[in-house]
Design a protein around this motif. Sequence first.
Motif, PDB file in Angstrom:
ATOM      1  N   MET A 147       1.066  -1.516  -0.310  1.00 16.87           N
ATOM      2  CA  MET A 147       0.013  -0.373  -0.264  1.00 16.87           C
ATOM      3  C   MET A 147       0.622   1.603  -0.265  1.00 16.87           C
ATOM      4  O   MET A 147       0.654   2.460  -0.470  1.00 16.87           O
ATOM      5  N   VAL A 148       2.410   1.090   0.632  1.00 15.64           N
ATOM      6  CA  VAL A 148       2.864   2.360   0.254  1.00 15.64           C
ATOM      7  C   VAL A 148       3.915   2.574  -0.676  1.00 15.64           C
ATOM      8  O   VAL A 148       4.563   1.435  -1.378  1.00 15.64           O
ATOM      9  N   SER A 149       4.344   3.501  -1.255  1.00 15.02           N
ATOM     10  CA  SER A 149       4.695   3.911  -2.009  1.00 15.02           C
ATOM     11  C   SER A 149       5.577   5.084  -2.002  1.00 15.02           C
ATOM     12  O   SER A 149       5.367   5.537  -1.310  1.00 15.02           O
ATOM     13  N   ARG A 150       6.826   5.523  -3.848  1.00 12.57           N
ATOM     14  CA  ARG A 150       6.836   7.122  -3.133  1.00 12.57           C
ATOM     15  C   ARG A 150       7.440   7.587  -4.177  1.00 12.57           C
ATOM     16  O   ARG A 150       7.268   6.431  -5.211  1.00 12.57           O
ATOM     17  N   VAL A 151       7.403   9.018  -4.528  1.00 12.04           N
ATOM     18  CA  VAL A 151       7.808   9.187  -5.759  1.00 12.04           C
ATOM     19  C   VAL A 151       9.439   9.693  -5.949  1.00 12.04           C
ATOM     20  O   VAL A 151       9.827  10.410  -6.525  1.00 12.04           O
ATOM     21  N   CYS A 152       9.863   9.517  -4.914  1.00 11.39           N
ATOM     22  CA  CYS A 152      11.789   9.683  -4.461  1.00 11.39           C
ATOM     23  C   CYS A 152      12.403   8.758  -4.579  1.00 11.39           C
ATOM     24  O   CYS A 152      12.039   7.379  -4.603  1.00 11.39           O
ATOM     25  N   PHE A 153      14.026   9.083  -4.830  1.00 14.65           N
ATOM     26  CA  PHE A 153      14.676   7.913  -4.603  1.00 14.65           C
ATOM     27  C   PHE A 153      15.172   7.985  -3.524  1.00 14.65           C
ATOM     28  O   PHE A 153      14.225   8.269  -2.652  1.00 14.65           O
ATOM     29  N   ILE A 154      16.208   7.010  -3.178  1.00 19.89           N
ATOM     30  CA  ILE A 154      15.525   6.504  -1.597  1.00 19.89           C
ATOM     31  C   ILE A 154      17.070   6.456  -1.539  1.00 19.89           C
ATOM     32  O   ILE A 154      18.215   6.811  -2.206  1.00 19.89           O
ATOM     33  N   ASP A 155      17.790   6.252  -0.201  1.00 22.81           N
ATOM     34  CA  ASP A 155      18.528   6.331   0.210  1.00 22.81           C
ATOM     35  C   ASP A 155      20.241   6.325  -0.122  1.00 22.81           C
ATOM     36  O   ASP A 155      21.419   6.695  -0.305  1.00 22.81           O
ATOM     37  N   PRO A 156      20.069   4.980  -0.580  1.00 21.26           N
ATOM     38  CA  PRO A 156      22.007   4.106  -0.833  1.00 21.26           C
ATOM     39  C   PRO A 156      22.449   4.818  -2.250  1.00 21.26           C
ATOM     40  O   PRO A 156      23.336   4.872  -2.412  1.00 21.26           O
ATOM     41  N   PHE A 157      21.038   5.290  -2.928  1.00 22.42           N
ATOM     42  CA  PHE A 157      21.259   6.415  -4.264  1.00 22.42           C
ATOM     43  C   PHE A 157      21.969   7.532  -3.582  1.00 22.42           C
ATOM     44  O   PHE A 157      23.098   8.070  -4.125  1.00 22.42           O
ATOM     45  N   GLN A 158      21.092   8.431  -2.904  1.00 19.96           N
ATOM     46  CA  GLN A 158      21.310   9.003  -2.148  1.00 19.96           C
ATOM     47  C   GLN A 158      22.788   9.544  -1.728  1.00 19.96           C
ATOM     48  O   GLN A 158      23.413  10.570  -1.473  1.00 19.96           O
ATOM     49  N   GLY A 159      23.827   8.742  -1.043  1.00 19.27           N
ATOM     50  CA  GLY A 159      24.377   8.211  -0.045  1.00 19.27           C
ATOM     51  C   GLY A 159      25.706   8.289  -1.380  1.00 19.27           C
ATOM     52  O   GLY A 159      26.247   9.019  -0.636  1.00 19.27           O
ATOM     53  N   TYR A 160      25.191   7.359  -2.764  1.00 18.41           N
ATOM     54  CA  TYR A 160      25.737   7.787  -3.785  1.00 18.41           C
ATOM     55  C   TYR A 160      26.603   9.233  -3.880  1.00 18.41           C
ATOM     56  O   TYR A 160      27.822   9.276  -4.528  1.00 18.41           O
ATOM     57  N   VAL A 161      25.138   9.754  -4.335  1.00 19.86           N
ATOM     58  CA  VAL A 161      25.487  10.688  -5.108  1.00 19.86           C
ATOM     59  C   VAL A 161      26.627  11.918  -3.923  1.00 19.86           C
ATOM     60  O   VAL A 161      27.395  12.243  -4.773  1.00 19.86           O
ATOM     61  N   GLY A 162      26.200  11.622  -3.243  1.00 19.85           N
ATOM     62  CA  GLY A 162      27.017  12.871  -2.689  1.00 19.85           C
ATOM     63  C   GLY A 162      28.627  11.935  -1.798  1.00 19.85           C
ATOM     64  O   GLY A 162      29.418  12.950  -2.145  1.00 19.85           O
ATOM     65  N   ALA A 163      28.861  10.777  -2.041  1.00 16.87           N
ATOM     66  CA  ALA A 163      30.094  10.635  -1.823  1.00 16.87           C
ATOM     67  C   ALA A 163      31.068  10.770  -3.383  1.00 16.87           C
ATOM     68  O   ALA A 163      31.767  10.656  -3.412  1.00 16.87           O
ATOM     69  N   LYS A 164      29.787  10.467  -4.480  1.00 21.15           N
ATOM     70  CA  LYS A 164      30.911  10.788  -5.483  1.00 21.15           C
ATOM     71  C   LYS A 164      30.465  12.219  -5.721  1.00 21.15           C
ATOM     72  O   LYS A 164      31.461  12.412  -6.448  1.00 21.15           O
ATOM     73  N   PHE A 165      30.516  12.919  -5.499  1.00 17.31           N
ATOM     74  CA  PHE A 165      30.467  14.233  -5.481  1.00 17.31           C
ATOM     75  C   PHE A 165      31.873  14.569  -4.821  1.00 17.31           C
ATOM     76  O   PHE A 165      32.177  15.651  -5.847  1.00 17.31           O
ATOM     77  N   ALA A 166      31.235  14.589  -3.586  1.00 19.56           N
ATOM     78  CA  ALA A 166      32.370  14.618  -3.190  1.00 19.56           C
ATOM     79  C   ALA A 166      34.012  14.163  -3.243  1.00 19.56           C
ATOM     80  O   ALA A 166      35.279  15.018  -3.928  1.00 19.56           O
ATOM     81  N   PHE A 167      34.032  12.214  -3.944  1.00 24.12           N
ATOM     82  CA  PHE A 167      35.339  11.577  -3.980  1.00 24.12           C
ATOM     83  C   PHE A 167      36.288  12.692  -5.909  1.00 24.12           C
ATOM     84  O   PHE A 167      36.461  12.963  -5.924  1.00 24.12           O
ATOM     85  N   GLU A 168      34.739  12.276  -6.406  1.00 28.14           N
ATOM     86  CA  GLU A 168      35.310  12.864  -8.121  1.00 28.14           C
ATOM     87  C   GLU A 168      35.219  14.002  -8.111  1.00 28.14           C
ATOM     88  O   GLU A 168      36.162  14.785  -9.068  1.00 28.14           O
ATOM     89  N   ASN A 169      34.299  14.892  -7.749  1.00 33.78           N
ATOM     90  CA  ASN A 169      33.519  16.775  -9.090  1.00 33.78           C
ATOM     91  C   ASN A 169      34.947  17.631  -8.091  1.00 33.78           C
ATOM     92  O   ASN A 169      35.023  18.496  -8.453  1.00 33.78           O
ATOM     93  N   LEU A 170      34.650  17.380  -6.501  1.00 28.60           N
ATOM     94  CA  LEU A 170      35.396  18.102  -5.402  1.00 28.60           C
ATOM     95  C   LEU A 170      36.535  17.140  -5.081  1.00 28.60           C
ATOM     96  O   LEU A 170      37.655  18.324  -4.544  1.00 28.60           O
ATOM     97  N   LYS A 171      37.174  15.910  -5.591  1.00 30.61           N
ATOM     98  CA  LYS A 171      38.769  15.518  -4.867  1.00 30.61           C
ATOM     99  C   LYS A 171      38.821  15.486  -3.952  1.00 30.61           C
ATOM    100  O   LYS A 171      39.827  15.974  -3.758  1.00 30.61           O
ATOM    101  N   LEU A 172      38.048  15.418  -2.785  1.00 28.70           N
ATOM    102  CA  LEU A 172      38.050  14.793  -1.081  1.00 28.70           C
ATOM    103  C   LEU A 172      37.990  13.777  -1.321  1.00 28.70           C
ATOM    104  O   LEU A 172      37.719  13.321  -1.843  1.00 28.70           O
ATOM    105  N   LYS A 173      39.676  13.306  -0.644  1.00 28.09           N
ATOM    106  CA  LYS A 173      39.616  11.786  -0.280  1.00 28.09           C
ATOM    107  C   LYS A 173      39.385  11.586   1.522  1.00 28.09           C
ATOM    108  O   LYS A 173      39.519  10.570   1.882  1.00 28.09           O
ATOM    109  N   LYS A 174      39.302  12.703   2.414  1.00 29.99           N
ATOM    110  CA  LYS A 174      38.636  12.668   3.512  1.00 29.99           C
ATOM    111  C   LYS A 174      37.806  13.378   4.285  1.00 29.99           C
ATOM    112  O   LYS A 174      37.900  14.729   4.356  1.00 29.99           O
ATOM    113  N   GLY A 175      36.784  12.611   4.471  1.00 35.68           N
ATOM    114  CA  GLY A 175      35.413  12.848   5.468  1.00 35.68           C
ATOM    115  C   GLY A 175      34.872  12.411   6.302  1.00 35.68           C
ATOM    116  O   GLY A 175      35.808  11.258   6.885  1.00 35.68           O
ATOM    117  N   ALA A 176      34.657  13.764   7.490  1.00 35.84           N
ATOM    118  CA  ALA A 176      34.203  13.005   8.333  1.00 35.84           C
ATOM    119  C   ALA A 176      32.565  13.360   8.615  1.00 35.84           C
ATOM    120  O   ALA A 176      31.655  13.882   7.589  1.00 35.84           O
TER     121      ALA A 176
END
Lengths: 385, 310
Positions: A147-176
């Motif tokens: 009965m429950v659905s959603r119209v947005c993406f989910i966090d495994p993808f969003q976590g990947y997006v944040g990590a990829k952007f920091a690592f590849e676009n900003l070239k940052l290797k050390k995060g907290a």
Amino acid sequence: MVSRGQLAWIAWAAVGVMISVTLAGCGGGGAASTNEILIGHYGSMTGSEATFGVSTDNGIKLAVKERNAAGGVKGKQIKLKTYDDQGKAQEAVTVVTRLIQQDKAAAILGEVASSRSLAGGPVCQRLGVPMISPSSTNPDVTAIGDMVSRVCFIDPFQGYVGAKFAFENLKLKKGAVLFNRAQAYSSGLKDNFNEAFKKLGGEVVEEQAYGDGDNDFSAQLTAIREKDPEFIYIPGYYTEVVNIAQQARARDIKVPLIGGDGWDSDKLANAKDALQGCYFSNHYSHQDTRPEVQEFVKKYQAEYGAVPDGLAALGYDSARLLFDAMDRAASLSGKDLAKAINETKDFAGVTGKISMDENRNARKDAVILEVKDGVPSFVTSIAPE
Amino acid sequence: MTQLLQTLVDGLTVGSLYALIALGYTMVYGILRFINFAHSDIFALGTHMTITIAAVLGVKAADAAVPAWYIGPAVLVLSMLSCGALGFVIERLAYRPLRNAPRLNVLITAIGVSLFLQNVGQLPMFFGPYPRAIPKLTPDVVLGTLADVNFRLVDAAVIGTAVMLMLALQYLVHSTRLGLAMRAVSFSHRNAALMGINVDRVISITFVIGSMLAAAAGFLYAVRYEGQAKQTADAMWVMLGLKAFVAAVVGGIGNLRGAMLGGLIIGLIEFFGVGYLSSNYRDAYVFAILIVVLLFKPEGILGRATMEKV
């Protein structure tokens, strides 16, 4: 003069009258009239996360208004009923139950926060009324049932997006990481980010947590500063992010802060200096040049005099997707309607093309926004792996 | 070293906030033997009054410029006065009619007053149901740097103001006739009345002073946490109040010096726990200390050492 005994009788009679009035109110006022379809929305209209609920509700109202102007659904007008859950999970259970049992809503839209969708969702599942969450990204939300659905993406993808952007676009290797341990959204997204960032070859040097009522993050930030990270990932809500940013800058932490869609609010302006040059992943950008987006932004601005945030766009999409499913459904019974929603394919939403996968999640691109003078502006968009 | 020093500064700053709030709990307990649950709400209203009064005086949250030096103290005094008046009204309307009622009735009334203040504070005509931006009241000045730790004017202002208020209270209670009357009332209402002390008036004044200290803590909160303040019904105010209450109990409830000491202890334990152990158990450290103290010294650290109770 009335005696004590008489007074007691009068009091009992008054109680009786009140009870019968209340019961009558339940029976009469509840059911929607035959030429209307009632849909319910529950959200944080007040409280710390009020901009979530208000933006979503504005988006939904706009969609309802348009649809009614175009003749409604199956020849009936749509009626929207919104209840405020004050940003509390227990309140979400109460108002969802009320929407279904007292108001007889045909479908439920809500919530933004995963913690509250996880509270309201089981009620919809048990009572057999479809619920579409506009923007809860925790994977567990749609795992509640069919009965429950959603119209947005989910966090495994969003976590990947944040990590990829920091690592590849900003070239940052050390995060907290600094996350809210009391929220399903925040702690889930933290795990997803950590996993993705390590997989890319980055290192998470410090992990600190805060709780729902916390307002002071200086001890955590001091511990993070010791490890000298190149950025801090904060998968939290704007409510805390504003204060975290202020306190980080006061402690000479100058690295960029990166977050998720929980940052999306005009309240970021409350810390516009501290958040200058910080990034977050989101569902859409109002600067997107696609005609769907620009048309929506124009209509929304005409209606409310403000630029729609991602939550408004998702609220709009969730309502329109629901109407689309109502058109296709054999009847408006919970079962038929849920089936139609779950069969949605390539629905052209403002936030992208929406197709429900087998877990009733939408698969879409994410955008990265940069905070400039308190206002998020488009940087790049990242597609699913 | 850097972390140690920074944690120390933060712990002391927040600890002195707790101490200010704890004083209000302890004063009311000393005189009336009941826990004023509405106290944390006065603190919340103090923060919101600060924002409102600052706006009236022309300091808006959106302003980048730091206001003139006298604006901060003026806002402090005005918000203390308004919350003091509120404390007077609460005592007069809610607690005085129950002076001879069982203590449980007063306690339940206090919870009622707390809910009333939380929800009335949320009305649009007052502070609204949304977080509000806090204006900048002190300039961003670094007083000195030691081992990479900046000692900022904000922290100094918070600690300094708190210490000054606590010294003033200490003087009031121990060196004035009013203080003598307060101490007498805390020993026995009836005997104090027989000695010609107007007990009701002393209790009123106690409430007003306690509320003013809570308002001062609210002001200092706004100074320290520029950014935004949550609406009055948010759980965070209750949590902060609860920690201050723990501070009062740990120090020895009913004892002024105990409340100050308890506040600092709780602040330091909380910050060192988060910084050096794990941030997952922030509140647990505070309440663990409460359990330990209640097990081994139920009257609190200074509970018996000094016999005076206020």
